[in-house]
Design an enzyme around this catalytic site. Structure first.
Site, PDB file in Angstrom:
ATOM      1  N   GLY A  90       1.020  -1.090  -0.021  1.00 50.99           N
ATOM      2  CA  GLY A  90       0.138   0.218   0.012  1.00 50.99           C
ATOM      3  C   GLY A  90       0.902   1.210  -0.032  1.00 50.99           C
ATOM      4  O   GLY A  90       1.952   1.200  -0.841  1.00 50.99           O
ATOM      5  N   GLN A  91       0.327   2.290   0.668  1.00 48.12           N
ATOM      6  CA  GLN A  91       1.278   3.862   0.804  1.00 48.12           C
ATOM      7  C   GLN A  91       1.463   4.111   2.039  1.00 48.12           C
ATOM      8  O   GLN A  91       0.837   3.780   3.091  1.00 48.12           O
ATOM      9  CB  GLN A  91       0.375   4.667  -0.124  1.00 48.12           C
ATOM     10  N   ASP A 107      14.198  -8.898   3.093  1.00 51.86           N
ATOM     11  CA  ASP A 107      13.791  -7.950   2.096  1.00 51.86           C
ATOM     12  C   ASP A 107      14.722  -7.007   1.951  1.00 51.86           C
ATOM     13  O   ASP A 107      14.350  -5.819   1.735  1.00 51.86           O
ATOM     14  CB  ASP A 107      12.226  -7.640   1.988  1.00 51.86           C
TER      15      ASP A 107
END
Ligand SMILES: *[C@@H]1O[C@H](CO)[C@@H](O)[C@H](O)[C@H]1NC(C)=O
Ligand SMILES: *[C@@H]1O[C@H](CO)[C@@H](O)[C@H](O)[C@H]1NC(C)=O
Ligand SMILES: *[C@@H]1O[C@H](CO)[C@@H](O)[C@H](O)[C@H]1NC(C)=O
Ligand SMILES: *[C@@H]1O[C@H](CO)[C@@H](O)[C@H](O)[C@H]1NC(C)=O
Length: 324
Positions: free
Chosen positions: A52-53, A161
């Site tokens: 998302g943001q 990540d």
């Protein structure tokens, strides 16, 4: 344009970045409306990704500027994934790791309220033609990433990540960084295998591609890739397509033959050689990396400082896709 070099005359700047403007907290997702406590600037997007943001926000009661990471999560299973991220962050109290302030759960999403970090992605520094990156700057950046990783690994957390987009600069004028995005991070369980839906394969370790056991040294492979990128602006494994990139990684096919490496110190190359190794048990760990001469030898740092050894990062060949 001028900027502060990585070292003063006396040596390497090893001071940590400023801590978050709040004490470490143990957070759980509250069912309250975030709008009752924070003013979120929906226009200002600080970052984004598969989740998302991220928006800038201010807590009304304290006036603190923070960042609201809005993660779409409808099903129970999606919510559990975000709660794992919260759980992981609850374990991590370190100046090089972004800190969690609060979390709010609603029907369609969970919003994480995070420490605000305003200097932009480390990746943007690599590709910015107006920013002269010295090898000593790379030392300063990589040391801090190692410091953060050492703490994570001490707390049994794997990041999984690690890539330049997940490393933020604290400001435009210093070389202080913080590691962000613990969306794939997890508490280490021996012999746990990991399946990831990867967007950009350049940073994946061979054991992740092979769906094999992951470990602390899975992060150390990614650190090797980031170091290679910082020093050259190049991706060590980038192929013509994702398939070729994955094959290059599995075959551990990389080298220092590009002209970008002509000025690079032998110590830097040795540092990378000890990380980009297929068998993860042979890679350096975070503590060992911090003791490696490239990160610890002050005579070398002085030499890099006086010689002004530059990173050749003008010809960036590996602009990652923005959405991962
Ligand atoms: C929070 O502060 C903003 C800006 O001052 C204001 O517009 C808003 O009404 C406040 N929200 C609450 C719930 O107090
Ligand atoms: C570099 O500086 C020039 C001139 O100031 C500017 O036009 C350009 O946008 C800058 N590039 C980046 C990547 O910031
Ligand atoms: C991917 O690479 C392998 C090994 O080089 C090859 O056999 C295969 O055909 C490639 N697949 C695609 C879709 O390009
Ligand atoms: C990796 O190295 C360790 C230690 O030398 C060894 O026990 C292991 O079999 C190796 N793994 C692979 C897949 O070669």
């Amino acid at each position: 344009t001028h900027k502060e070099p990585g070292a003063g005359v006396g040596g390497l700047d090893t001071t940590p970045p400023p801590a978050a403007p709040f004490n470490h907290r143990i957070v759980s997702a509250k069912p309250n409306q975030i709008r009752n406590f924070y003013t979120i600037n929906w226009q200002e997007v600080l970052g984004g990704g598969r989740f998302g943001q991220v928006h800038k926000c201010v807590e009304n009661s304290s006036g603190l500027t923070l960042a609201a990471k809005v993660i779409k999560a409808r099903s129970q299973k999606e919510k559990e994934v975000v709660k794992n991220e919260i759980q992981v962050m609850n374990n991590l109290d370190h100046a090089n790791l972004i800190q969690l302030y609060a979390a709010y759960e609603s029907r369609n999403d969970i919003i994480l309220v995070l420490e605000y970090v305003g200097g932009g992605e480390l990746f943007d520094r690599i590709i910015d033609e107006n920013y002269t990156l010295m090898e000593l700057d790379a030392v300063v950046f990589i040391r801090q990433i190692c410091d953060g990783l050492q703490h994570m690994h001490k707390m049994s957390v794997l990041h999984l990540d690690l890539k330049p987009e997940n490393i933020l600069c604290v400001s435009r004028v210093t070389n202080k960084i913080k590691i962000i995005d613990f969306g794939l991070a997890r508490i280490y369980k021996p012999r746990e295998k990991l399946r990831v839906n990867f967007g950009t394969p350049e940073f994946l370790a061979p054991e992740v591609i092979n769906y094999d056991f992951v470990s602390f040294n899975t992060d150390m492979w990614s650190l090797g890739v980031i170091t290679y990128m910082l020093l050259s602006g190049l991706c060590p494994f980038l192929g013509d397509d994702d398939n070729q990139t994955l094959n290059n990684i599995l075959a551990c096919q990389w080298n220092f033959e590009e002209q970008e490496f002509v000025d690079t110190s032998e110590e830097a190359k040795d540092f990378i050689r000890r990380l980009l190794i297929v068998n993860k048990s042979w890679r350096m760990g975070a503590s060992e990396s911090l003791r490696h001469p490239w990160l610890s030898d002050s005579a070398l740092h002085h030499r890099l400082y006086t010689k002004k050894t530059m990173c050749r990062s003008r010809r960036s060949s590996c602009v990652p896709t923005t959405e991962s």
